[in-house]
Enzyme design. Structure first.
Site, mmCIF file in Angstrom:
data_model
loop_
_atom_site.group_PDB
_atom_site.id
_atom_site.type_symbol
_atom_site.label_atom_id
_atom_site.label_comp_id
_atom_site.label_asym_id
_atom_site.label_seq_id
_atom_site.Cartn_x
_atom_site.Cartn_y
_atom_site.Cartn_z
ATOM 1 N N TYR A 1 0.661 -1.157 -0.047
ATOM 2 C CA TYR A 1 0.049 0.053 -0.087
ATOM 3 C C TYR A 1 0.899 1.305 0.124
ATOM 4 O O TYR A 1 2.033 1.166 0.405
ATOM 5 C CB TYR A 1 -0.948 -0.030 1.204
ATOM 6 C CG TYR A 1 -1.760 1.108 1.496
ATOM 7 C CD1 TYR A 1 -2.715 1.158 0.563
ATOM 8 C CD2 TYR A 1 -1.607 2.076 2.244
ATOM 9 C CE1 TYR A 1 -3.740 2.431 0.682
ATOM 10 C CE2 TYR A 1 -2.415 2.971 2.646
ATOM 11 C CZ TYR A 1 -3.456 3.354 1.739
ATOM 12 O OH TYR A 1 -4.125 4.505 1.699
ATOM 13 N N ASN B 1 1.612 3.758 1.763
ATOM 14 C CA ASN B 1 2.661 4.133 2.973
ATOM 15 C C ASN B 1 3.821 3.299 3.218
ATOM 16 O O ASN B 1 4.419 3.421 4.229
ATOM 17 C CB ASN B 1 1.606 4.559 4.183
ATOM 18 C CG ASN B 1 0.827 3.047 4.694
ATOM 19 O OD1 ASN B 1 0.975 2.067 3.916
ATOM 20 N ND2 ASN B 1 0.461 3.076 5.860
ATOM 21 N N LYS B 2 3.387 2.075 2.894
ATOM 22 C CA LYS B 2 4.674 1.332 2.886
ATOM 23 C C LYS B 2 6.050 1.496 2.173
ATOM 24 O O LYS B 2 6.509 2.398 1.606
ATOM 25 C CB LYS B 2 4.307 -0.214 2.372
ATOM 26 C CG LYS B 2 2.880 -0.738 2.975
ATOM 27 C CD LYS B 2 3.168 -1.029 4.450
ATOM 28 C CE LYS B 2 1.948 -2.011 5.003
ATOM 29 N NZ LYS B 2 0.619 -1.142 4.937
ATOM 30 N N GLN B 3 6.882 0.537 3.080
ATOM 31 C CA GLN B 3 8.517 0.933 2.637
ATOM 32 C C GLN B 3 8.811 0.762 0.936
ATOM 33 O O GLN B 3 9.432 1.666 0.352
ATOM 34 C CB GLN B 3 9.387 -0.256 3.123
ATOM 35 C CG GLN B 3 9.535 -0.160 4.757
ATOM 36 C CD GLN B 3 8.592 -0.911 5.536
ATOM 37 O OE1 GLN B 3 7.626 -1.250 4.973
ATOM 38 N NE2 GLN B 3 8.910 -1.275 6.665
#
Ligand SMILES: Cc1ncc(COP(=O)(O)O)c(C=O)c1O
Length: 371
Positions: free
Chosen positions: A180, A182-184
């Site tokens: 998603y 906001n992930k790394q």
């Protein structure tokens, strides 16, 4: 400067010309799905973690669901897991008609406490589902002693490393990652299951694609399946994001270090635990716990007034209305989780965050906590 520009956002993906070019290339190729970028992304992702297989999925949740099926979780089984997680890790257990059995968390790491897991294992336990919350490695080696199948929720933990040097998701248990925004690493939406077993890989690849038999084209679907496929557009973005992953992880670690320095002196504020004993966090969010003298929601309101976004993160799963109604959970069952969930606050955190932004968040938070 407009008000909107003056807001410090919670999260912001790193995307550039390379991602744009990769997407355009897929669009021009005409092969938007079931194309060559899926195995390429899977192979490179798995190789990075030192595991034989990867299976790209439409989301981290889909990856968790397929992982539970792969290890044989069925209706009526119990799966021991953490109540301090994003709701998807428990929901995936329910998809199979199994029961999430929660075990309280460790106050330092915020991951499920191996002693609490041991106390929750019964003859009905079919699997364990540890969550590497906020990117800090869960004590999977301790859980391995039970000899039960383990499914790892590594959705927040790309870049994390266990004390024995193995990357999180690299132990061979099915481990789910999420992509998603906001992930790394992001592909907009998407997920990846890392797998040690070729048998699991074959089952997952079939089930994400409607249960299609591998060598029978469209002719046969020999098991129940789902549409949990990733697109080639997503895989193309994922490949570019893999190229820049080390830089993005280093930037997140830099921002976390700045926060630690800026917030270290704020009385009563608890910061994310430091790496200990060789475990390395893969930085995902910067979550603090507000002092017990303050109401977390008042702190959020104070930050919002000053243009700083923040959010409660995470609520305890067992106290969500659906889980209370379905399983009769009540406050007091998992005291550590409940205390942490009541006070936890995610601050703005993303790779391109500047020292100035960190300073502004820290000063605002210190001021709000003094009032
Ligand atoms: C701990 C955890 N588990 C599972 C998920 C689900 O991932 P997705 O949103 O890709 O389905 C997330 C994502 O937010 C997560 O943080």
């Amino acid at each position: 400067m407009s008000i909107a520009e003056d807001i410090v956002p919670l999260a912001q993906p790193v995307l550039g010309e390379a991602e744009e070019a990769a997407v355009i290339e897929v669009l021009r190729s005409g092969q938007l799905s079931l194309g060559p970028r899926i195995p390429a992304f899977e192979e490179r992702f798995a190789a990075r973690l030192g595991v034989p297989h990867g299976s790209a999925c439409s989301s981290g949740t889909a990856a968790l669901h397929l992982a539970l099926r792969a290890v044989g979780v069925e209706a009526g089984d119990e799966v021991v897991t953490s109540p301090f997680s994003f709701v998807a890790s428990a929901n995936a257990i329910l998809y199979e008609g199994a029961r999430p059995v929660f075990a309280d968390i460790d106050r330092r790491t915020l991951n499920v406490d191996p002693a609490a897991v041991a106390a929750s294992v019964t003859e009905r336990t079919r699997a364990l589902l540890p969550v590497h919350i906020f990117g800090y490695p869960a004590d999977v080696p301790a859980l391995e002693a039970h000899g039960l199948p383990i499914v790892e929720d590594a959705c927040e933990a790309l870049g994390a490393v266990h004390a024995d040097g193995k990357p999180v998701g690299g132990r061979g248990h099915p481990a789910a990652f999420g992509f998603y925004a906001n992930k790394q690493l992001t592909t907009g939406e998407g997920g990846m299951l890392t797998l040690g077993s070729a048998e699991h890989k074959a089952q997952v690849d079939s089930e994400r694609n409607q249960g299609r038999a591998p060598d029978m084209g469209w002719l046969d679907h020999d098991r129940l399946g789902f549409n949990y496929r990733m697109t080639d557009i997503q895989a193309a973005i994922g490949l570019v994001q893999l190229d820049r992953l080390d830089g993005m992880l280093a930037d997140r670690a830099r921002v976390a270090a700045s926060y630690r320095e800026a917030l270290g002196g704020v009385e009563g504020l608890e910061l994310p635990c430091e790496d200990e004993g060789g475990d390395v966090r893969g930085w995902f969010v910067f979550v603090v716990q507000v002092p017990r003298s303050h109401r977390r929601d008042d702190v959020i309101a104070g930050l919002r007034e000053a243009g700083v976004q923040s959010k409660p993160y995470l609520p305890a799963i067992h106290l969500m209305s659906f889980y209370r109604e379905r399983f009769g959970h009540r406050p007091g069952e998992f005291p550590v989780c409940e205390d942490v969930a009541e006070r936890s606050l995610a601050l703005p955190f993303f790779p391109a965050m500047t020292e100035g932004q960190v300073g502004r968040v820290a000063e605002t938070l210190a001021r709000v906590l003094q009032s």
